[in-house]
Design a protein around this motif. Structure first.
Motif, PDB file in Angstrom:
ATOM      1  N   UNK A   1       0.725   5.804 -20.372  1.00 45.48           N
ATOM      2  CA  UNK A   1       0.238   7.171 -20.200  1.00 45.48           C
ATOM      3  C   UNK A   1       0.665   7.749 -18.843  1.00 45.48           C
ATOM      4  N   UNK A   2       1.973   7.656 -18.584  1.00 43.17           N
ATOM      5  CA  UNK A   2       2.543   8.189 -17.350  1.00 43.17           C
ATOM      6  C   UNK A   2       2.964   9.635 -17.561  1.00 43.17           C
ATOM      7  N   UNK A   3       3.083  10.349 -16.464  1.00 47.05           N
ATOM      8  CA  UNK A   3       3.579  11.729 -16.526  1.00 47.05           C
ATOM      9  C   UNK A   3       5.088  11.677 -16.739  1.00 47.05           C
ATOM     10  N   UNK A   4       5.603  12.195 -17.866  1.00 49.78           N
ATOM     11  CA  UNK A   4       7.031  12.040 -18.186  1.00 49.78           C
ATOM     12  C   UNK A   4       7.966  12.759 -17.233  1.00 49.78           C
ATOM     13  N   UNK A   5       7.467  13.745 -16.493  1.00 47.13           N
ATOM     14  CA  UNK A   5       8.330  14.529 -15.609  1.00 47.13           C
ATOM     15  C   UNK A   5       8.326  14.006 -14.169  1.00 47.13           C
ATOM     16  N   UNK A   6       7.656  12.892 -13.911  1.00 48.78           N
ATOM     17  CA  UNK A   6       7.579  12.361 -12.546  1.00 48.78           C
ATOM     18  C   UNK A   6       8.342  11.036 -12.428  1.00 48.78           C
ATOM     19  N   UNK A   7       8.917  10.758 -11.235  1.00 47.18           N
ATOM     20  CA  UNK A   7       9.552   9.458 -11.010  1.00 47.18           C
ATOM     21  C   UNK A   7       8.508   8.329 -11.078  1.00 47.18           C
ATOM     22  N   UNK A   8       9.003   7.105 -11.228  1.00 46.10           N
ATOM     23  CA  UNK A   8       8.128   5.928 -11.338  1.00 46.10           C
ATOM     24  C   UNK A   8       8.374   5.017 -10.146  1.00 46.10           C
ATOM     25  N   UNK A   9       7.307   4.707  -9.419  1.00 45.24           N
ATOM     26  CA  UNK A   9       7.360   3.721  -8.336  1.00 45.24           C
ATOM     27  C   UNK A   9       6.545   2.506  -8.764  1.00 45.24           C
TER      28      UNK A   9
ATOM     29  N   UNK B   1      10.508  -3.096 -16.295  1.00 46.49           N
ATOM     30  CA  UNK B   1      10.150  -2.337 -15.093  1.00 46.49           C
ATOM     31  C   UNK B   1      11.371  -2.090 -14.224  1.00 46.49           C
ATOM     32  N   UNK B   2      12.255  -3.101 -14.119  1.00 46.08           N
ATOM     33  CA  UNK B   2      13.480  -2.918 -13.341  1.00 46.08           C
ATOM     34  C   UNK B   2      14.296  -1.747 -13.885  1.00 46.08           C
ATOM     35  N   UNK B   3      14.361  -1.647 -15.211  1.00 40.85           N
ATOM     36  CA  UNK B   3      15.171  -0.608 -15.838  1.00 40.85           C
ATOM     37  C   UNK B   3      14.523   0.768 -15.728  1.00 40.85           C
ATOM     38  N   UNK B   4      13.193   0.811 -15.705  1.00 44.86           N
ATOM     39  CA  UNK B   4      12.483   2.094 -15.718  1.00 44.86           C
ATOM     40  C   UNK B   4      12.164   2.623 -14.328  1.00 44.86           C
ATOM     41  N   UNK B   5      12.108   1.748 -13.332  1.00 50.13           N
ATOM     42  CA  UNK B   5      11.647   2.157 -12.007  1.00 50.13           C
ATOM     43  C   UNK B   5      12.651   3.058 -11.296  1.00 50.13           C
ATOM     44  N   UNK B   6      12.121   3.996 -10.546  1.00 45.04           N
ATOM     45  CA  UNK B   6      12.931   4.814  -9.640  1.00 45.04           C
ATOM     46  C   UNK B   6      12.814   4.316  -8.205  1.00 45.04           C
ATOM     47  N   UNK B   7      11.705   3.616  -7.902  1.00 47.30           N
ATOM     48  CA  UNK B   7      11.479   3.053  -6.572  1.00 47.30           C
ATOM     49  C   UNK B   7      10.727   1.731  -6.738  1.00 47.30           C
ATOM     50  N   UNK B   8      10.942   0.805  -5.789  1.00 46.68           N
ATOM     51  CA  UNK B   8      10.244  -0.471  -5.799  1.00 46.68           C
ATOM     52  C   UNK B   8       9.650  -0.767  -4.445  1.00 46.68           C
ATOM     53  N   UNK B   9       8.514  -1.454  -4.435  1.00 42.91           N
ATOM     54  CA  UNK B   9       7.811  -1.778  -3.187  1.00 42.91           C
ATOM     55  C   UNK B   9       7.370  -3.227  -3.235  1.00 42.91           C
ATOM     56  N   UNK B  10       7.604  -3.973  -2.143  1.00 42.60           N
ATOM     57  CA  UNK B  10       7.157  -5.350  -2.026  1.00 42.60           C
ATOM     58  C   UNK B  10       7.104  -5.697  -0.541  1.00 42.60           C
ATOM     59  N   UNK B  11       6.570  -6.865  -0.233  1.00 39.95           N
ATOM     60  CA  UNK B  11       6.666  -7.357   1.146  1.00 39.95           C
ATOM     61  C   UNK B  11       7.989  -8.083   1.309  1.00 39.95           C
ATOM     62  N   UNK B  12       8.180  -9.150   0.527  1.00 43.43           N
ATOM     63  CA  UNK B  12       9.431  -9.907   0.568  1.00 43.43           C
ATOM     64  C   UNK B  12       9.669 -10.640  -0.754  1.00 43.43           C
ATOM     65  N   UNK B  13       9.088 -10.138  -1.844  1.00 52.90           N
ATOM     66  CA  UNK B  13       9.197 -10.810  -3.123  1.00 52.90           C
ATOM     67  C   UNK B  13      10.606 -10.776  -3.700  1.00 52.90           C
TER      68      UNK B  13
END
Length: 497
Positions: A258-266, A359-371
């Motif tokens: 249920x994400x907003x289709x017009x917004x990027x995904x982080x 998630x790798x294919x759908x993401x526009x941005x990714x966040x981690x510490x050092x994973x």
């Protein structure tokens, strides 16, 4: 061979690695806990080992024991924070992370707080033994005068100080590690410069050597195969982190969550908070728990994106292994320190059926510490933000921050000011190919046999069997000789030819 265990699989791994060295005239000495470790004797003697050294018999003098008690009181009288305890050193050993890792597993609500009375009590009980271990290591060094050492548990409170003392003395120390593949090992030479570098890494020199090479169809198909195997259930050890998952394309993911289709995904790729990696890199935050809370708060404050907070799937089997049944540490922190999440922030629980590759294919941005996600996402052209140094920070394909303010400001300004260049993607792909493929030492002469669910209750749920039946087969396989060649060299990383 620093051999802490009576685990059958681990002992057979040690025997396998000793065999080609013994063929070349090396004389093995096994450091184990005590003469009562009968399984170790039976398995290692079967390959010709005759010399055993026992930790319990390395007696520390009364004067050294008194010195350890004095030093322990001094440590405990100083500041007690995670970072201050992590910085503790004694003689040539960095004992802080070794102590913290020993108490971390007992506290499943984030990294241990040394100021907490119960945690402080555990540190107080453990500290004298760890200090004595340094003197035992110095005794071992003087008694055996080794030129080569192989360690599996090179960061444990038992063998960590020993590895540190050997490294400081200039001994050729090899760390061996289990990667995500069932049929392979990773080797790294541990020196004063590499001791705190993640084993699943490559030196900047190795990466730079490959960057001028063309990234062609063969390389692309190899990397694609690696991702499919990592996240498609090919390997049992990795499949523990992807139980019963399936692929979703971006549209299916948007509808499912249920994400907003017009917004990027982080996507925030969380770590196992109470199993914090204390040995490799420096953190912008006090611990993974504080990073998790502040990152989710930043996500809540930035409705310009869809935010998916993915809890680490290893929570499932690690909690089962440790007989933990209470609330997840992440959920406790969110309830206590963040509150109800707004609609643009979605939580993805460890048991989700959405594959990480989706998630790798759908993401526009990714966040981690050092994973690991931090070195995989850029291969897909996804800008990735880190909150600490580690095995791939500074290699030119992630957005690394020098302060927590810079890191949080970047999250609040998304989707602006973050774009991957072709050079960054090129560097990321070569790095991933080296780390996920070429750094592995694949077993050919022996084969792991995996059964069960890794509860630790079945001694043969992980076993090792010999596949070669003749000397000629062993020589034709070449894996044992390849390890011995590298062990006798001075190369930092084992890299497959």
């Amino acid at each position: 061979m620093l051999s802490l265990t009576n685990n059958i699989y681990q002992l057979k791994i040690e025997a396998m690695l000793l065999a080609p060295l013994m063929d070349r005239g090396w004389e093995p000495v096994i450091l184990t806990t005590s003469p009562s470790n009968g399984i170790a004797h039976r398995i290692l003697r079967a390959v010709g080992v005759r010399n055993f050294c026992y930790l319990d018999e390395l007696r520390v003098s009364e004067s050294h024991r008194a010195e350890c008690e004095r030093e322990a009181r001094l440590y405990l009288s100083g500041p007690l924070t995670l970072q201050s305890v992590k910085a503790w050193t004694f003689r040539s050993a960095w004992i802080g992370p070794q102590i913290l890792s020993s108490v971390a597993r007992a506290h499943h609500l984030g990294s241990p707080d040394p100021a907490d009375p119960e945690v402080k009590k555990q540190i107080e009980q453990l500290l004298p033994d760890v200090l004595e271990r340094v003197f035992q290591a110095e005794m071992l060094l003087a008694r055996e005068r080794p030129t080569l050492a192989i360690a599996n548990e090179s960061n444990s409170a038992v063998f960590g100080p020993i590895a540190d003392v050997l490294i400081a003395a200039g001994v050729n120390v090899i760390g061996m590690f289990q990667p995500w593949r069932d049929d392979a090992l990773i080797f790294k030479r541990l020196t004063k410069e590499t001791r705190r570098i993640h084993p699943a890494s490559v030196t900047p020199r190795s990466l730079e050597k490959h960057l001028p090479l063309e990234w062609g169809e063969r390389e692309a198909s190899t990397l694609q195969r690696i991702f499919e195997e990592r996240y498609g259930g090919r390997w049992i050890l990795q499949a523990r982190n992807q139980p019963n998952t399936k692929a979703f394309d971006r549209q299916e993911l948007v509808e499912r969550m249920q994400l907003a289709p017009d917004k990027p995904i982080a996507v925030v790729f969380s770590h196992v908070l109470w199993d914090a990696n204390l040995f490799y890199g420096d953190d912008l935050f006090e611990d993974y728990g504080e990073w998790f809370v502040e990152t989710v708060r930043a996500a809540c404050a930035n409705p310009a994106l869809n935010w998916i907070v993915k809890l680490h799937p290893a929570n499932i089997w690690k909690r089962e292994r440790d007989s933990q049944t209470g609330e997840l540490a992440e959920l406790t922190l969110l309830r206590q320190r963040v509150g109800e999440l707004p609609g643009h922030v979605k939580l993805l629980l460890p048991e989700t059926d959405i594959s990480t590759l989706s998630l790798f294919s759908a993401a526009d941005f990714g966040i981690t510490v050092r994973g690991t996600a931090g070195m995989e996402l850029p291969c897909f052209g996804v800008p990735t933000f880190t909150a600490g140094t580690g095995r791939y920070s500074g290699l030119g394909f992630t957005f690394d921050s020098g302060t927590r303010t810079e890191y949080l400001d970047r999250l609040l300004r998304l989707p602006a000011a973050a774009e991957m260049t072709d050079e960054m993607v090129h560097r990321a792909r070569w790095h991933a190919l080296l780390v996920l493929e070429k750094r592995h030492w694949p077993m050919k002469t022996f084969q792991p046999i995996i059964t069960g669910s890794f509860t630790g209750r079945d001694p043969l749920e992980l076993n090792l069997e010999m596949r070669a039946r003749t000397r000629a087969e062993v020589e034709q396989n070449g894996d044992l000789s390849a390890f011995a060649d590298w062990a006798e060299s001075h190369h930092v990383d084992y890299l497959e030819a």
